[in-house]
Design a protein around this motif. Structure first.
Motif, PDB file in Angstrom:
ATOM      1  N   ARG A 169     128.908   5.109 141.404  1.00  0.00           N
ATOM      2  CA  ARG A 169     128.874   4.744 139.987  1.00  0.00           C
ATOM      3  C   ARG A 169     128.126   5.805 139.177  1.00  0.00           C
ATOM      4  NH1 ARG A 169     126.185   0.113 140.202  1.00  0.00           N
ATOM      5  NH2 ARG A 169     124.190   1.063 139.629  1.00  0.00           N
ATOM      6  N   ALA A 172     130.563   8.622 138.666  1.00  0.00           N
ATOM      7  CA  ALA A 172     131.608   8.280 137.698  1.00  0.00           C
ATOM      8  C   ALA A 172     131.053   8.292 136.281  1.00  0.00           C
ATOM      9  CB  ALA A 172     132.195   6.909 138.026  1.00  0.00           C
ATOM     10  N   LEU A 177     133.980   9.059 133.480  1.00  0.00           N
ATOM     11  CA  LEU A 177     135.216   8.373 133.867  1.00  0.00           C
ATOM     12  C   LEU A 177     135.232   6.980 133.255  1.00  0.00           C
ATOM     13  CD1 LEU A 177     137.730   8.821 135.711  1.00  0.00           C
ATOM     14  CD2 LEU A 177     136.496   7.531 137.470  1.00  0.00           C
ATOM     15  N   ARG A 182     138.970   4.610 135.927  1.00  0.00           N
ATOM     16  CA  ARG A 182     137.774   4.221 136.674  1.00  0.00           C
ATOM     17  C   ARG A 182     138.122   3.276 137.818  1.00  0.00           C
ATOM     18  NH1 ARG A 182     132.283   4.728 135.095  1.00  0.00           N
ATOM     19  NH2 ARG A 182     130.880   3.257 136.152  1.00  0.00           N
ATOM     20  N   LEU A 185     139.361   5.045 141.089  1.00  0.00           N
ATOM     21  CA  LEU A 185     138.529   5.993 141.823  1.00  0.00           C
ATOM     22  C   LEU A 185     138.436   5.643 143.307  1.00  0.00           C
ATOM     23  CD1 LEU A 185     136.722   8.432 142.000  1.00  0.00           C
ATOM     24  CD2 LEU A 185     134.812   7.057 141.138  1.00  0.00           C
ATOM     25  N   LEU A 242     131.718  -0.138 140.443  1.00  0.00           N
ATOM     26  CA  LEU A 242     132.339   0.674 139.403  1.00  0.00           C
ATOM     27  C   LEU A 242     132.715  -0.134 138.158  1.00  0.00           C
ATOM     28  CD1 LEU A 242     134.568   2.896 141.699  1.00  0.00           C
ATOM     29  CD2 LEU A 242     132.828   3.739 140.107  1.00  0.00           C
TER      30      LEU A 242
END
Length: 243
Positions: A169, A172, A177, A182, A185, A242
């Motif tokens: 996370r 990202a 992202l 997202r 991923l 995420l």
């Protein structure tokens, strides 16, 4: 005449040496594209890659030498290091976005942005090297590989999966992202793990000479499968982190 100092660690291109403040690499099939890419990045003010200096009298590619430390293998990284790696990757992608080099794709991908292809300075990731596999692609191809090689590990002594997911996370977020990408991923990580096993398997069945011994290649295939199984087993933990 400056002494040639062999540079070890590269698996794709052999015979790379340092000569003074430059690096000399044997030319290959990708040399022309890599030269265009590095010249483009330099023109865009992106400092996280070597500069292309042309060919030496022996016909080898000549690049600037980037001082710093390149890790020999994967290890644990701090959240700030992972965040800086993500920001560096985003800067690389943004420097190529909309250029003639991307073709129909959004960006040019490095395709191997692991820690072993990253130069560290004062403990911070500051540049990527070894652009041999660079090609037009989707950002998630690079980000999935980076998330795997910087944050995820199946070995027993690795940090708990919840901490690994939290670091994915961090990556990202640092990359920026957002939106539907997202949610993709985790699948991008799994895809790169599967492709890594396939890539090494192709080298296992290839004719000699190989880029590694048969035992080394077999272990890298097995490792890729273990990493894939670990990530797939804990899919929900990564996906939740995420959100």
């Amino acid at each position: 005449m400056d002494t040639e100092v062999p540079l070890s660690g590269g698996r794709v291109t052999q015979g790379v040496v340092r000569v003074g403040d430059t690096v000399r690499r044997p030319a290959g099939a990708a040399s022309s594209f890599v030269a265009e890419l590095l010249e483009h990045l330099d023109g865009q003010g992106f400092t996280g890659a070597p500069r292309y200096l042309g060919r030496d009298p022996a016909g080898r590619e000549t690049l600037t030498f980037l001082p710093g430390w390149v890790p020999a293998g994967f290890q644990r990284w701090t959240d700030p290091q992972v965040a800086e790696a993500g920001a560096l990757l985003r800067a690389l992608h943004d420097a190529t976005r909309g250029s003639a080099l991307t073709g129909p794709h959004p960006v040019v991908c490095h395709h191997d942005p692991g820690p072993n292809n990253t130069v560290f300075h004062d403990g911070r990731p500051v540049a990527f090297i070894d652009f041999d596999t660079a090609a037009p692609g989707d950002p998630l191809e690079d980000l999935g590989y980076m998330a795997w090689t910087w944050c995820v590990a199946s070995k027993p002594e690795a940090r708990p999966v919840a901490e690994q997911a939290a670091q994915v996370r961090v990556l990202a977020d640092a990359y920026g992202l957002v939106g539907p990408a997202r949610a993709l991923l985790l699948d991008a990580i799994l895809d790169r793990q599967a492709r890594n096993a396939h890539w090494w398997n192709a080298h296992l069945i290839a004719s000699a000479p190989r880029i590694a011994t048969e035992d080394q290649i077999s272990e890298r295939i097995a490792w890729s499968h273990r990493e894939y199984s670990f990530t797939a087993t804990h899919r929900n933990v990564f996906v939740e982190a995420l959100r």
